[in-house]
Write a protein that holds these residues in place. Structure first.
Motif, PDB file in Angstrom:
ATOM      1  N   UNK A 362       0.828  -1.210   0.000  1.00 16.57           N
ATOM      2  CA  UNK A 362       0.000   0.000   0.000  1.00 16.57           C
ATOM      3  C   UNK A 362       0.865   1.263   0.000  1.00 16.57           C
ATOM      4  N   UNK A 363       1.983   1.192   0.695  1.00 16.14           N
ATOM      5  CA  UNK A 363       2.913   2.325   0.697  1.00 16.14           C
ATOM      6  C   UNK A 363       3.460   2.572  -0.707  1.00 16.14           C
ATOM      7  N   UNK A 364       3.765   1.493  -1.381  1.00 18.54           N
ATOM      8  CA  UNK A 364       4.261   1.592  -2.753  1.00 18.54           C
ATOM      9  C   UNK A 364       3.192   2.215  -3.652  1.00 18.54           C
ATOM     10  N   UNK A 365       1.963   1.705  -3.505  1.00 14.95           N
ATOM     11  CA  UNK A 365       0.871   2.195  -4.359  1.00 14.95           C
ATOM     12  C   UNK A 365       0.545   3.661  -4.083  1.00 14.95           C
ATOM     13  N   UNK A 366       0.836   4.103  -2.870  1.00 14.65           N
ATOM     14  CA  UNK A 366       0.608   5.515  -2.536  1.00 14.65           C
ATOM     15  C   UNK A 366       1.545   6.444  -3.310  1.00 14.65           C
ATOM     16  N   UNK A 367       2.811   6.027  -3.433  1.00 12.82           N
ATOM     17  CA  UNK A 367       3.767   6.953  -4.054  1.00 12.82           C
ATOM     18  C   UNK A 367       3.984   6.703  -5.546  1.00 12.82           C
ATOM     19  N   UNK A 368       3.745   5.478  -5.999  1.00 11.85           N
ATOM     20  CA  UNK A 368       4.079   5.114  -7.381  1.00 11.85           C
ATOM     21  C   UNK A 368       3.389   5.990  -8.443  1.00 11.85           C
ATOM     22  N   UNK A 369       2.072   6.216  -8.351  1.00  8.10           N
ATOM     23  CA  UNK A 369       1.420   7.011  -9.403  1.00  8.10           C
ATOM     24  C   UNK A 369       2.013   8.419  -9.521  1.00  8.10           C
TER      25      UNK A 369
END
Ligand code: PLP
Length: 383
Positions: A362-369
């Motif tokens: 979820x942390x990854x998905x928060x910053x990736x976009x």
């Protein structure tokens, strides 16, 4: 590549894994008080020899082999070299050019070994892959000749995780990315040779094995003492072997649960990426894959740039494979799958492991976009 973030999330388990605590504990005595040379006849030697044989049983059992079919090496690269060079050496006959078949998506340990052998008069066919990342079986079948000594295909691709139809091919497989990620049985696969590396499944680095089916002819490529049946001379790395054996034993016990846990994290990751970022492709999505690997092409951005930007955010991913990244070249694996060269530079690999959690995803998905958007806005290769 540095990180300005306090966060340290590791998503690069196909490059290497940490060594499990239990494995380290099991290794420690073999550096100090049980330091014997396994070739010595006294009790120090006997102790080391016993530890090696116990490890051999655990490694054999993980892949459905007999202990005497397991030869310890320094890792996947050496096992690949020994398998290919050792078989060609043993089976080569006077006056006939040996022929080896491999694929275009192999690890450098296989591709570069084959390229080196070409300079020594060995004929090599590099078979292509289908769009889904699996080896083109028709092409492979058509490539077989009377002088073909070896077919060397990887069990699972290190960049995409795509599992190859080894049962349908079978002579040799580099199982380095398969063992520890999916159940592996050498008889079901029908292989005569299989390379294994401990540091890909929570064992130490610098230790691996080559499975050699009983009756398979194999010449050594090193000269030296009579260790490992004379096929792989050199004083055994006893702590490494012990750690490898322990990693194999734990993996055999935990694999089913780990696969399920990691597979569901990957689904969460891929669903999340698809719903948040446009113009992306998940490579090999239609094929059977090992459950931990996600290879994603993000159109309009270079994979290197994305890897760097994510590192600054505290996420360790890779572009292409660890072995070729840093070169800036498009991935040979994605190119072989027919990915447009312009996009093949935009490949990133996220490879999960047992320490990862939903919060990591979820942390990854928060910053990736946001990272994608920012990089696309300044990318030289954006549409
Ligand atoms: C890691 C890897 C290797 C090399 O293994 P080492 O133990 O690092 O030498 C070879 N082939 C594949 C597919 C790998 O993933």
């Amino acid at each position: 590549m540095g990180s300005t973030s306090a966060r340290r999330v590791y998503f690069d388990h196909n490059a290497t894994t940490y060594t499990r605590r239990e494995v380290v504990e099991k290794m420690l005595p073999f550096f100090a008080e049980r330091f014997g040379n396994a070739s010595s006849v006294h009790f120090f030697g006997e102790e080391a020899q016993e530890a090696i044989e116990e490890a051999r049983e655990n490694v054999a059992s993980l892949i459905g082999a007999e202990p005497e079919e397991i030869l310890f090496t320094s890792g996947g690269t050496e096992s690949d070299n020994l398998a290919i060079r050792g078989v060609v050496k043993a089976l080569r006959t006077e006056g006939v050019a040996p022929h080896v078949i491999t694929s275009k998506i192999e690890h450098p340990a296989v591709i570069r070994t084959c390229q080196a052998l070409e300079k020594e008069g060995v004929e090599v066919t590099y078979v292509g892959v289908l769009k889904d990342g699996t080896v083109d079986l028709e092409e492979l079948e058509g490539a077989i000749r009377p002088n073909t000594l070896l077919v060397s295909i990887m069990l699972a691709n290190n960049e995409t995780g795509v599992i190859q139809p080894i049962e349908k091919i079978s002579r040799m497989a580099a199982g380095v990315q398969g063992v520890g990620k999916i159940p592996v049985n050498v008889d079901d696969l029908g292989v005569d040779l299989l390379s294994v590396s401990a540091h890909k499944f929570y064992g130490p680095k610098g230790i691996g094995a080559l499975y050699i089916r009983r009756g398979t002819r194999m010449d050594p490529i090193y000269t030296g003492g009579g260790h490992e049946r004379g096929i792989r001379p050199g004083t055994e790395n006893v702590p490494g072997i012990v750690g490898f054996g322990e990693a194999a034993r734990i993996t055999a016990r935990e694999l089913d649960g780990e696969m399920e846990q990691i597979g569901s994290l990957r689904n969460r990751l891929e669903q999340g990426i698809k719903s948040r970022v446009d113009a992306i492709v998940i490579n090999g999505e239609e094929a059977k894959r090992v459950p931990n690997t996600s290879s994603v092409v993000v159109k309009g951005i270079e994979g290197e740039a994305m890897t760097l930007a994510m590192s600054l955010e505290g996420f360790a991913i890779s572009s292409g494979s660890a072995c070729s990244s840093g070169s800036g070249d498009p991935s040979h694996v994605l190119l072989a799958m027919g990915v447009d060269p312009k996009y093949a530079q935009g490949g990133i690999r996220i490879s999960l492991g047992i320490i990862n959690t939903e919060a990591d995803i979820d942390g990854f998905l928060d910053v990736f976009p946001g990272v994608v958007e920012r990089l696309r806005s300044m990318s030289p290769i954006a549409e």
